[in-house]
Design a protein around this motif. Structure first.
Motif, mmCIF file in Angstrom:
data_model
loop_
_atom_site.group_PDB
_atom_site.id
_atom_site.type_symbol
_atom_site.label_atom_id
_atom_site.label_comp_id
_atom_site.label_asym_id
_atom_site.label_seq_id
_atom_site.Cartn_x
_atom_site.Cartn_y
_atom_site.Cartn_z
ATOM 1 N N LEU A 72 -8.646 24.487 -43.794
ATOM 2 C CA LEU A 72 -9.183 23.257 -44.540
ATOM 3 C C LEU A 72 -10.066 22.504 -44.188
ATOM 4 C CD1 LEU A 72 -5.781 22.666 -46.271
ATOM 5 C CD2 LEU A 72 -7.136 24.131 -47.248
ATOM 6 N N PRO A 73 -11.021 21.670 -45.044
ATOM 7 C CA PRO A 73 -12.415 20.443 -44.218
ATOM 8 C C PRO A 73 -11.631 19.889 -44.211
ATOM 9 C CG PRO A 73 -13.212 22.194 -46.153
ATOM 10 C CD PRO A 73 -11.954 23.016 -46.524
ATOM 11 N N ALA A 74 -12.455 18.615 -43.345
ATOM 12 C CA ALA A 74 -11.669 17.368 -43.150
ATOM 13 C C ALA A 74 -11.998 16.595 -44.600
ATOM 14 C CB ALA A 74 -11.985 16.705 -41.999
ATOM 15 N N THR A 75 -13.866 17.040 -45.221
ATOM 16 C CA THR A 75 -13.809 16.215 -46.059
ATOM 17 C C THR A 75 -14.835 16.952 -46.687
ATOM 18 O OG1 THR A 75 -15.747 16.079 -44.789
ATOM 19 C CG2 THR A 75 -14.296 13.762 -44.953
ATOM 20 N N PRO A 76 -14.530 16.548 -48.240
ATOM 21 C CA PRO A 76 -16.134 17.900 -49.353
ATOM 22 C C PRO A 76 -16.800 17.756 -48.609
ATOM 23 C CG PRO A 76 -14.299 16.016 -50.516
ATOM 24 C CD PRO A 76 -14.218 15.465 -49.315
ATOM 25 N N SER A 77 -17.086 19.292 -48.742
ATOM 26 C CA SER A 77 -18.591 19.278 -48.490
ATOM 27 C C SER A 77 -18.949 20.674 -48.497
ATOM 28 C CB SER A 77 -18.454 19.527 -46.532
ATOM 29 O OG SER A 77 -17.845 18.444 -45.877
ATOM 30 N N PRO A 78 -20.188 21.255 -48.522
ATOM 31 C CA PRO A 78 -20.816 22.513 -48.685
ATOM 32 C C PRO A 78 -19.863 23.606 -47.702
ATOM 33 C CG PRO A 78 -22.444 21.078 -48.350
ATOM 34 C CD PRO A 78 -21.139 19.859 -47.977
ATOM 35 N N LEU A 79 -19.670 24.805 -48.679
ATOM 36 C CA LEU A 79 -18.919 25.328 -47.472
ATOM 37 C C LEU A 79 -19.817 26.895 -47.674
ATOM 38 C CD1 LEU A 79 -15.832 25.606 -50.049
ATOM 39 C CD2 LEU A 79 -16.278 24.762 -47.825
ATOM 40 N N PRO A 80 -19.952 27.674 -46.372
ATOM 41 C CA PRO A 80 -20.336 28.340 -46.057
ATOM 42 C C PRO A 80 -19.894 29.669 -47.751
ATOM 43 C CG PRO A 80 -18.265 28.593 -44.687
ATOM 44 C CD PRO A 80 -17.932 27.493 -45.634
ATOM 45 N N PRO A 81 -21.459 30.527 -47.517
ATOM 46 C CA PRO A 81 -21.122 31.296 -49.038
ATOM 47 C C PRO A 81 -19.765 32.970 -48.885
ATOM 48 C CG PRO A 81 -22.987 32.133 -48.448
ATOM 49 C CD PRO A 81 -22.790 30.748 -47.275
ATOM 50 N N VAL A 82 -18.981 33.091 -49.291
ATOM 51 C CA VAL A 82 -18.877 34.396 -49.130
ATOM 52 C C VAL A 82 -20.064 35.774 -48.679
ATOM 53 C CG1 VAL A 82 -17.318 36.184 -49.946
ATOM 54 C CG2 VAL A 82 -16.631 34.104 -50.388
ATOM 55 N N GLY A 83 -18.789 35.937 -47.859
ATOM 56 C CA GLY A 83 -19.919 36.953 -46.462
ATOM 57 C C GLY A 83 -20.740 36.687 -45.553
ATOM 58 N N ALA A 84 -21.066 35.476 -45.768
ATOM 59 C CA ALA A 84 -21.916 34.532 -44.415
ATOM 60 C C ALA A 84 -20.493 34.851 -43.316
ATOM 61 C CB ALA A 84 -21.904 33.401 -44.581
ATOM 62 N N ASN A 85 -21.585 35.719 -42.108
ATOM 63 C CA ASN A 85 -21.437 34.950 -40.373
ATOM 64 C C ASN A 85 -21.265 33.594 -40.247
ATOM 65 O OD1 ASN A 85 -20.842 37.860 -40.379
ATOM 66 N ND2 ASN A 85 -23.107 38.291 -40.292
ATOM 67 N N VAL A 86 -19.441 33.569 -39.960
ATOM 68 C CA VAL A 86 -19.729 32.199 -39.278
ATOM 69 C C VAL A 86 -19.245 31.637 -37.518
ATOM 70 C CG1 VAL A 86 -19.212 31.537 -40.768
ATOM 71 C CG2 VAL A 86 -17.655 31.730 -39.743
ATOM 72 N N SER A 87 -19.377 30.780 -37.022
ATOM 73 C CA SER A 87 -18.913 31.358 -35.237
ATOM 74 C C SER A 87 -17.516 29.884 -35.731
ATOM 75 C CB SER A 87 -20.305 30.435 -34.703
ATOM 76 O OG SER A 87 -19.766 30.531 -33.525
ATOM 77 N N GLN A 88 -16.893 30.176 -35.239
ATOM 78 C CA GLN A 88 -15.446 28.929 -35.327
ATOM 79 C C GLN A 88 -15.251 28.841 -33.366
ATOM 80 O OE1 GLN A 88 -11.852 31.629 -36.307
ATOM 81 N NE2 GLN A 88 -13.099 33.068 -35.665
ATOM 82 N N LYS A 89 -15.083 27.594 -34.259
ATOM 83 C CA LYS A 89 -14.730 26.503 -32.080
ATOM 84 C C LYS A 89 -13.396 25.654 -32.671
ATOM 85 C CE LYS A 89 -16.647 23.686 -28.759
ATOM 86 N NZ LYS A 89 -18.442 23.789 -28.413
ATOM 87 N N LEU A 90 -12.373 26.069 -31.823
ATOM 88 C CA LEU A 90 -11.556 24.806 -31.864
ATOM 89 C C LEU A 90 -11.743 23.431 -30.924
ATOM 90 C CD1 LEU A 90 -8.666 27.195 -30.649
ATOM 91 C CD2 LEU A 90 -8.664 26.534 -32.640
ATOM 92 N N ASN A 91 -11.211 22.381 -31.852
ATOM 93 C CA ASN A 91 -10.661 21.711 -31.074
ATOM 94 C C ASN A 91 -10.043 21.648 -29.940
ATOM 95 O OD1 ASN A 91 -9.797 19.448 -29.608
ATOM 96 N ND2 ASN A 91 -9.456 18.362 -31.966
ATOM 97 N N TRP A 92 -10.121 22.473 -29.140
ATOM 98 C CA TRP A 92 -9.544 22.381 -27.777
ATOM 99 C C TRP A 92 -8.292 21.473 -27.359
ATOM 100 C CZ3 TRP A 92 -6.730 27.041 -26.066
ATOM 101 C CH2 TRP A 92 -6.406 26.943 -24.743
ATOM 102 N N ASP A 93 -8.872 20.701 -26.322
ATOM 103 C CA ASP A 93 -8.291 19.748 -26.059
ATOM 104 C C ASP A 93 -6.640 19.349 -27.159
ATOM 105 O OD1 ASP A 93 -7.200 17.769 -24.025
ATOM 106 O OD2 ASP A 93 -6.959 16.425 -26.246
ATOM 107 N N ARG A 94 -6.529 19.377 -28.281
ATOM 108 C CA ARG A 94 -5.386 19.269 -29.176
ATOM 109 C C ARG A 94 -4.562 20.553 -29.514
ATOM 110 N NH1 ARG A 94 -4.798 19.972 -35.136
ATOM 111 N NH2 ARG A 94 -3.044 18.890 -35.669
ATOM 112 N N ARG A 95 -5.245 21.558 -29.330
ATOM 113 C CA ARG A 95 -4.433 22.706 -29.293
ATOM 114 C C ARG A 95 -3.813 23.232 -28.318
ATOM 115 N NH1 ARG A 95 -4.224 27.967 -28.947
ATOM 116 N NH2 ARG A 95 -5.049 28.634 -32.154
ATOM 117 N N TYR A 96 -4.291 22.806 -26.821
ATOM 118 C CA TYR A 96 -3.689 22.734 -25.738
ATOM 119 C C TYR A 96 -2.730 22.351 -25.817
ATOM 120 C CZ TYR A 96 -3.452 23.557 -20.643
ATOM 121 O OH TYR A 96 -2.800 23.874 -19.656
ATOM 122 N N ARG A 97 -2.681 20.963 -26.001
ATOM 123 C CA ARG A 97 -1.583 19.766 -26.161
ATOM 124 C C ARG A 97 -0.650 20.382 -26.322
ATOM 125 N NH1 ARG A 97 -1.576 14.826 -24.177
ATOM 126 N NH2 ARG A 97 -3.382 13.952 -22.745
#
Length: 238
Positions: free
Chosen positions: A72-97
């Motif tokens: 779920l996006p933080a704010t209304p924003s343009p979305l990647p199209p279906v079929g697009a390749n994306v790079s995902q990156k975690l907010n790691w500090d938050r997850r690790y905590r």
């Protein structure tokens, strides 16, 4: 069905994926994800999705239909199209905590060996609700016991058993209000410790650190009365 990369390795921070669907609420579904979806008291992960034409800030992730995970996006924003390749990156500090707090709560259920009726996790603290008519007499002694367990440098590993094997060992389930998900034929267990030195073994679908030493020192906060039979115990990362 979204493949859950965090189950393969909870320490993965970046990965590629393909967009398989967009929801009417503006969420993004991927073929595989690093993002843990909100469940079991653990918040959904945040981070970013990037593709050729943009970057999308992800505020949280939740379970969708079937085995899908919705980002779920933080704010209304343009979305990647279906079929697009994306790079995902975690907010790691938050997850690790979240991983540190979650693992510490498993050990809290060891030093307070009572049925658990609820729980929640955040980046700074967590809490468990216990079927506990009276508050503990010595909170500092409980905290000392908890920190001794943490300092034992115990490995944290996953195991899998069948529904029938869990039925034969009902004491493995500590939670009163939430039962382990069934239907796939197998149930994930988290073991803290090894063999006869096991401190805790219970069903859990969340993310955890690999060794208790990563939790670091903790302190017990307030203990609230939440009903005639219920006490809420807070745990804080130091």
């Amino acid at each position: 069905m979204t493949e859950l990369l965090f189950r393969r390795d909870a320490y993965m921070r970046e990965a590629s994926a393909k967009v398989t669907a967009l929801t009417s609420e503006g969420g993004v579904i991927l073929d595989q994800t690093l993002f843990y979806p909100t469940s079991g008291g653990q918040p959904g992960d945040s981070g970013t999705l990037s593709w050729d034409d943009g970057t999308l800030e992800i505020a949280t992730s939740v379970k969708g239909e079937g085995e899908d995970v919705v980002h779920l996006p933080a704010t209304p924003s343009p979305l990647p199209p279906v079929g697009a390749n994306v790079s995902q990156k975690l907010n790691w500090d938050r997850r690790y905590r979240h991983m540190r707090v979650h693992t510490a709560l498993h050990l809290l259920s060891v030093v307070i060996p009572l049925p658990v009726s609820g729980g929640a996790i955040s980046t700074e603290k967590g809490r468990l609700d216990f079927d506990m008519p009276e508050a503990p007499e010595d909170k500092e002694a409980l905290a000392a016991d908890l920190n001794r367990l943490i300092a034992c440098n115990m490995d944290v590993r996953e195991e899998w058993i069948t529904d029938a094997e869990l039925d034969a060992q009902p004491d493995l389930v500590k939670t009163m209000s939430v039962q382990p998900p069934r239907g796939s034929g197998k149930i994930r267990l988290i073991r803290i410790g090894v063999g006869a030195e096991t401190a805790d073994l219970q069903p859990c679908g969340g993310t955890h650190v690999a060794n208790t030493d990563e939790i670091g020192p903790v302190r017990l906060g307030k203990i609230e009365k939440k009903g005639r039979q219920n006490r809420r115990v807070y745990l804080h990362l130091e």
